[in-house]
Design an enzyme around this catalytic site. Structure first.
Site, PDB file in Angstrom:
ATOM      1  N   SER A 158       3.807  -2.188   0.560  1.00  0.00           N
ATOM      2  CA  SER A 158       3.753  -1.750   1.774  1.00  0.00           C
ATOM      3  C   SER A 158       2.886  -2.906   2.779  1.00  0.00           C
ATOM      4  CB  SER A 158       3.047  -0.625   2.065  1.00  0.00           C
ATOM      5  OG  SER A 158       1.607  -0.657   1.272  1.00  0.00           O
ATOM      6  N   LYS A 214      -4.907  -5.789   6.887  1.00  0.00           N
ATOM      7  CA  LYS A 214      -3.849  -4.820   7.186  1.00  0.00           C
ATOM      8  C   LYS A 214      -4.029  -3.607   7.839  1.00  0.00           C
ATOM      9  CE  LYS A 214      -0.931  -1.909   3.691  1.00  0.00           C
ATOM     10  NZ  LYS A 214      -0.619  -1.588   2.322  1.00  0.00           N
ATOM     11  N   SER A 232       1.763  -2.607  -3.719  1.00  0.00           N
ATOM     12  CA  SER A 232       1.793  -2.955  -2.545  1.00  0.00           C
ATOM     13  C   SER A 232       1.072  -4.197  -2.106  1.00  0.00           C
ATOM     14  CB  SER A 232       1.481  -1.887  -1.266  1.00  0.00           C
ATOM     15  OG  SER A 232       2.545  -0.950  -1.169  1.00  0.00           O
TER      16      SER A 232
HETATM   17  N1  GLN Z   1       6.073   1.221  -3.210  1.00  0.00           N
HETATM   18  C1  GLN Z   1       5.196   2.026  -3.621  1.00  0.00           C
HETATM   19  C2  GLN Z   1       5.177   3.421  -2.817  1.00  0.00           C
HETATM   20  O1  GLN Z   1       5.824   3.468  -1.831  1.00  0.00           O
HETATM   21  C3  GLN Z   1       3.628   1.435  -3.600  1.00  0.00           C
HETATM   22  C4  GLN Z   1       2.935   1.539  -2.253  1.00  0.00           C
HETATM   23  C5  GLN Z   1       1.661   1.025  -2.310  1.00  0.00           C
HETATM   24  O2  GLN Z   1       1.186   0.582  -3.303  1.00  0.00           O
HETATM   25  N2  GLN Z   1       0.994   1.465  -1.361  1.00  0.00           N
HETATM   26  O3  GLN Z   1       4.358   4.412  -3.001  1.00  0.00           O
END
Ligand code: GLN
Length: 490
Positions: A154, A79, A178
């Site tokens: 994400s 990532k 995410s």
């Molecule tokens: N969807 C969640 C957010 O936008 C989690 C994102 C994540 O786990 N990085 O904060």
């Protein structure tokens, strides 16, 4: 050769008996990237030269008869919020568009030391804020199961490239879901380890008390193997737990009989799509038929988890992202009249709308007038959530829930409504707030779209999740399905 049809253990076997060379595997990965990226768009940077050079070194060492790690030569995707010396680490943000990492994250270094070969850096929601990959500043990754739908976020890029057979393994990060949510949307396995299990050194911070790096793979066994590589104490991360390395495959084949599974009623109500409840119920029946037991439990704190997260995560993000000021590194507006204008323009032009929303929200809840009303209260609720988990784990070994309330949604479907988007993480967020481990694995399909179930364990008890998940995959074939257009000869 295709990563969609060959298991990691087969690849390892072939590398060992030299019927396959590391260079072949890197070329296979690069070939699949070429073939599917126009549709999938999961990749931000291709590390071709670096990957081929690393593969050549590994092949030469094997030719000399050296005994290397069993992973030596296996391609992996990383990532783009994880640093790898000399390569771009953009966090899918304009503010870091030209940032080249001067050091390597510990988890990535562990991967390199094991001989795994990073071939691509993957797309993501900007600074890991999002659930759909629509917040990437560059382009949006598409779900290999339906190109009109999101891959989740994400870490959507890292999930999509594994689901599309570009690589057999990848790394993502999970602050509120995410890793698990995109794993569910893309029909693969994703693990958020216990907080402190994997070093965060070299992971660009979003919300430091919640962030964890974890693996994506097509099988639970492969995810466990990659966990072996990345886990362990690291003196460079003061929040890294003083827990040594563990072999998560050691108990993979232990029986599951006697395991007690708790299912929180709060995550089985109307907010969860009926097809998802049905698929998860079938998995519960399956576990029961094989000697585990399950019963309903209640976790009333879950109701407050998403709101709590959206105070704490933005608060931490607003502090962490203060470092992007145009001075030390990252984007700087070219001609400002003074320092303040330079800060404002660099940040104003460098950050995208969701990141700005979080910074504003976080700064607000930390401001002196609102600190007690929001931030302190949210910390108290976080304690309540932890307590709820501890109570339930007195009675159960594992908590099982759907990973997501819905299957992968269409582009734009939630983009205009942040609260709707935030609620996609209703089942994953409590796990980060409590710091316990969670894993998503495929357990069905709804109109051709994958469904994921989530297994949640006690702190540092990932092994039980792997055991239960592995048993399930030995007897089901959801994880072996491949999107039709990616099948051989299609
Ligand atoms: N969807 C969640 C957010 O936008 C989690 C994102 C994540 O786990 N990085 O904060």
């Amino acid at each position: 050769m295709s990563f969609l049809e060959t298991s990691l253990s087969e690849l390892r076997q072939k590398l060992k008996n030299r019927s396959l060379r590391a260079v072949d595997l890197v070329k296979t990965a690069l070939g699949q990237v070429q073939r599917v990226e126009p549709q999938v768009k999961g990749v931000l940077h291709i590390l071709e030269e670096r990957a081929l050079a690393q593969a050549a070194q590994i092949d030469a060492a094997l030719d000399r008869g050296e005994v290397l790690s069993p992973f030596a030569g296996i391609p992996i995707a990383i990532k783009d919020n994880l640093c790898l010396t000399g390569t771009k680490t953009t966090c899918a943000s304009k503010i870091l568009e030209n940032f080249v990492a001067p050091y390597t994250a510990t988890a990535v270094q562990n991967v390199l030391d094991a001989g795994l070969i990073p071939v691509v850096k993957t797309n993501m929601d900007e600074f890991a804020m999002g659930s759909s990959n629509e917040n990437s500043a560059f382009f949006t990754t598409q779900n290999p199961w339906d190109l009109t739908r999101v891959p989740g976020g994400s870490s959507g890029g890292s999930a999509a490239v594994v689901a599309a057979g570009e690589v057999p393994l990848s790394l993502g990060s999970d602050t509120g879901g995410s890793i698990r949510q995109p794993a569910a949307f893309c029909g693969i396995v994703g693990v958020k380890p216990t907080y402190g299990r994997v070093s965060r050194y070299g992971l660009v911070a979003f919300a430091s008390s919640l962030d964890q790096i974890g693996p994506f793979a097509r099988t639970v066994e492969d995810a466990a193997l990659l966990m072996n590589v990345i886990c362990g104490h690291d003196a460079k991360d003061s929040t890294s737990a003083t827990v040594g390395k563990e072999d998560f495959t050691a108990t993979l084949n232990h029986p599951i009989s006697g395991l007690r599974i708790g299912v929180p009623k709060e995550l089985f109500g109307d907010s969860i799509a009926p097809e998802i409840r049905e698929a998860v119920s079938k998995a519960l029946d399956f576990f029961k038929a094989n000697g585990a037991s399950w019963s309903w439990t209640t976790m009333s704190s879950f109701e407050a988890a998403v709101s709590t997260y959206y105070i704490l995560a933005p608060a931490e993000a607003s502090a962490n992202l203060a470092r992007f000021d145009g001075v030390r590194y990252g984007y700087r507006h070219a001609d400002s009249a003074n320092l303040k204008e330079m800060f404002m323009k660099s940040r104003g032009e460098g950050f995208g709308p969701e990141v700005k929303r979080r910074i504003l929200l976080g700064t607000y809840v930390l401001s002196s007038g609102y600190y007690d009303a929001y931030y302190v209260r949210a910390q108290k609720i976080r304690q309540w959530i932890r307590h709820d988990f501890a109570q339930v784990f007195n009675e159960f070994d594992v908590i099982l829930t759907p990973t997501t309330p819905n299957v992968a949604f269409k582009f734009g479907e939630n983009a205009g409504d942040p609260v709707k988007m935030y609620l996609e993480d209703i089942a994953t967020i409590p796990v980060n707030l409590a710091g316990v481990p969670g894993m998503s694995l495929p357990c069905g399909f709804s109109n051709g779209l994958p469904i994921g179930m989530q297994l949640i364990g006690k702190s540092f008890d990932e092994a039980t999740l792997f055991r239960l998940g592995h048993f399930y995959q030995q007897h089901t074939d959801f994880h072996t399905q491949v999107p039709a257009w990616l099948k051989k000869g299609a």
